[in-house]
Motif scaffolding. Structure first.
Motif, PDB file in Angstrom:
ATOM      1  N   GLY A  70       0.784  -1.223   0.000  1.00 56.53           N
ATOM      2  CA  GLY A  70       0.000   0.000   0.000  1.00 56.53           C
ATOM      3  C   GLY A  70       0.815   1.273   0.000  1.00 56.53           C
ATOM      4  O   GLY A  70       0.252   2.370  -0.023  1.00 56.53           O
ATOM      5  N   LEU A  71       2.140   1.166   0.017  1.00 55.50           N
ATOM      6  CA  LEU A  71       3.000   2.348   0.020  1.00 55.50           C
ATOM      7  C   LEU A  71       3.069   2.926  -1.394  1.00 55.50           C
ATOM      8  O   LEU A  71       3.429   2.227  -2.342  1.00 55.50           O
ATOM      9  N   PHE A  86      -5.858   7.310   0.316  1.00 55.44           N
ATOM     10  CA  PHE A  86      -4.710   6.498   0.697  1.00 55.44           C
ATOM     11  C   PHE A  86      -4.135   7.097   1.972  1.00 55.44           C
ATOM     12  O   PHE A  86      -4.504   8.194   2.386  1.00 55.44           O
ATOM     13  N   TRP A  87      -3.228   6.360   2.604  1.00 56.94           N
ATOM     14  CA  TRP A  87      -2.660   6.911   3.840  1.00 56.94           C
ATOM     15  C   TRP A  87      -1.206   6.532   4.062  1.00 56.94           C
ATOM     16  O   TRP A  87      -0.671   6.747   5.133  1.00 56.94           O
ATOM     17  N   LYS A  88      -0.551   6.010   3.042  1.00 54.30           N
ATOM     18  CA  LYS A  88       0.869   5.701   3.169  1.00 54.30           C
ATOM     19  C   LYS A  88       1.589   6.118   1.886  1.00 54.30           C
ATOM     20  O   LYS A  88       1.238   5.662   0.801  1.00 54.30           O
ATOM     21  N   ARG A 116       5.822   9.359   5.798  1.00 52.68           N
ATOM     22  CA  ARG A 116       5.166   8.158   5.269  1.00 52.68           C
ATOM     23  C   ARG A 116       3.689   8.057   5.639  1.00 52.68           C
ATOM     24  O   ARG A 116       2.842   7.819   4.790  1.00 52.68           O
ATOM     25  N   PRO A 117       3.294   8.233   6.930  1.00 51.02           N
ATOM     26  CA  PRO A 117       1.860   8.137   7.240  1.00 51.02           C
ATOM     27  C   PRO A 117       1.140   9.438   6.892  1.00 51.02           C
ATOM     28  O   PRO A 117       1.091  10.379   7.683  1.00 51.02           O
ATOM     29  N   LEU A 118       0.601   9.513   5.694  1.00 47.01           N
ATOM     30  CA  LEU A 118      -0.070  10.723   5.211  1.00 47.01           C
ATOM     31  C   LEU A 118      -1.421  10.314   4.639  1.00 47.01           C
ATOM     32  O   LEU A 118      -1.483   9.608   3.632  1.00 47.01           O
ATOM     33  N   GLY A 141      -4.402  14.378   6.320  1.00 40.49           N
ATOM     34  CA  GLY A 141      -3.958  13.973   7.646  1.00 40.49           C
ATOM     35  C   GLY A 141      -2.451  13.820   7.640  1.00 40.49           C
ATOM     36  O   GLY A 141      -1.924  12.845   7.115  1.00 40.49           O
ATOM     37  N   LEU A 142      -1.757  14.806   8.198  1.00 36.51           N
ATOM     38  CA  LEU A 142      -0.299  14.810   8.169  1.00 36.51           C
ATOM     39  C   LEU A 142       0.250  14.071   9.382  1.00 36.51           C
ATOM     40  O   LEU A 142      -0.437  13.900  10.393  1.00 36.51           O
TER      41      LEU A 142
END
Length: 419
Positions: free
Chosen positions: A15-16, A284-286, A293-295, A307-308
């Protein structure tokens, strides 16, 4: 062997998404905010033009002199040797000279003064020899020199500024030169910002032994302090799923975008992603970027959601590399001053794993030969905010690149033009 979960150190994490792909998906998804307001031009710097602007007349409006000197008939220019011309009058800027200048005569003329009919060349006052009521000129001059033709800069009916132009001081001057007092610009974006996390405290309160002050919200407030953005400060939102959901849903009713920091990792108490899933849509979140990375990216109500991460350097990196381009698209911005990326020689080894874009903080310098070099600010942890304060540029190590040896060329992006 125990079963483990992916971490931010894993390059092949499921998922990255590569940074370029993530940004392309975001730009394809975010809409133009729409709407405009009419502003006096002295208030329009830093706003995005929402209309085409055409010239109502020529600039210059009349053919005029570009220098102080003497206006002559080009037929009087000597092919060799010298020629004496009698001074038949004077012309000043802002006045009309109504007399006739015959061959063998010249006109004393000032910068900006209209050229009388028949005169087509101006000789600078420093390049003549004055003799009473006459001047002597030589053969070094060319027909048409030092004359600004009517419409040479702008022609009547020409479109001088297009929709989507980010207005700069020269643009404001250009509008004024055409007598245009007001223009339509894209309305301000309404951006709601929030910090999450029970461990963070506002300035003015005491964080205690286990807490820390909220720097992320202040970094974002400063980054968003622009003429084209209205910030809605949601403060620190309680780190509970229901509190986050309510805050985001309310903001989604009136904001164009919501930017939160913290709570988007895979931790047990990271609830921002959960609230986004409950209240809206998550894209998405990665993202394969370090730091950042977690965005999380998605939609809540009418608002685009970003979402930062919670770490302060990651907040700034993801804002400038991901969020800001999206906000500029929402503003309808088509042209703006370029924040350049160029090559500099690394003065030290830089560690890097292939498979993600890495944004390090650096100090660039230019030597006397014009060559740029860059050195690291030192410790590059995503929580080391002082590394941003000491830096004057980002070092961008591309997705597929590995570690860098001293002397190799790397891409750098100066803070000047960004901040």
């Amino acid at each position: 062997m125990i079963t483990t979960q992916p971490t931010c150190h894993d390059i092949d994490e499921p998922g990255l998404i590569p940074l370029d792909e993530a940004l392309a998906r975001i730009l394809a998804a975010v809409p133009a905010a729409g709407g405009y307001e009419r502003l006096a031009i002295e208030k329009a710097r830093g706003r995005t033009l929402a209309e085409a602007v055409t010239a109502g007349f020529n600039v210059p409006a009349q053919t005029n002199s570009a220098v102080d000197g003497y206006a002559v008939h080009s037929s009087d220019l000597p092919a060799e040797g010298t020629r004496t011309l009698k001074i038949a009058g004077k012309a000043y800027a802002g006045e009309v000279f109504n007399g006739a200048i015959k061959p063998g005569q010249c006109l004393r003329i000032m910068t900006g003064a209209m050229m009388p009919e028949g005169l087509d060349t101006v000789i600078m006052q420093e390049l003549v020899e004055a003799r009473g009521d006459a001047v002597v000129i030589d053969s070094r001059h060319k027909s048409g020199q030092n004359v600004r033709q009517a419409g040479e800069d702008i022609r009547q009916g020409q479109t001088i500024l297009h929709p989507g132009k980010w207005l700069t001081p020269p643009d404001i001057g250009l509008l004024a030169s055409l007598g245009i007092p007001e223009v339509n610009v894209s309305r301000k974006l309404r951006i709601a910002i929030a910090s999450t996390g029970d461990e963070i405290y506002s300035i003015g309160t005491h964080p205690g032994t286990a807490g820390l002050y909220d720097s992320n919200r202040y970094s974002l407030l400063a980054a968003l302090d622009r003429p084209d953005i209205e910030v809605i400060n949601l403060g620190i939102v309680e780190d509970k799923p229901e509190a986050l959901r309510q805050a985001f849903e309310q903001a989604g009713q009136f904001a164009d975008a919501i930017i939160s920091s913290g709570g988007v990792s895979a931790g047990e108490a990271d609830y921002t992603k959960t609230a986004l899933q409950a209240s809206g849509q998550i894209g998405f979140w990665k993202v394969a970027i370090k730091p950042g990375r977690p965005l999380a990216f998605g939609q809540i109500g009418n608002a685009v959601f970003f979402g930062l991460p919670g770490n302060p350097v990651a907040v700034l990196v993801t804002f400038y590399f991901v969020v800001l381009p999206a906000l500029e698209k929402m503003l309808g911005m088509q042209t703006k001053p370029v924040a350049p990326v160029f090559l500099a020689r690394a003065l030290e080894d830089l560690r890097k794993k292939p498979g993600r874009t890495e944004v390090q903080r650096g100090i660039i310098e230019q030597d006397q030969n014009g060559e740029w070099s860059v050195r690291s600010t030192g410790q590059q942890g995503s929580g080391v905010l002082s590394s941003m304060s000491r830096a004057n540029a980002f070092i961008i190590l591309e997705h597929d690149r590995g570690s860098v040896k001293a002397g190799e060329w790397v891409s750098v992006k100066p803070f000047a033009g960004m901040f």
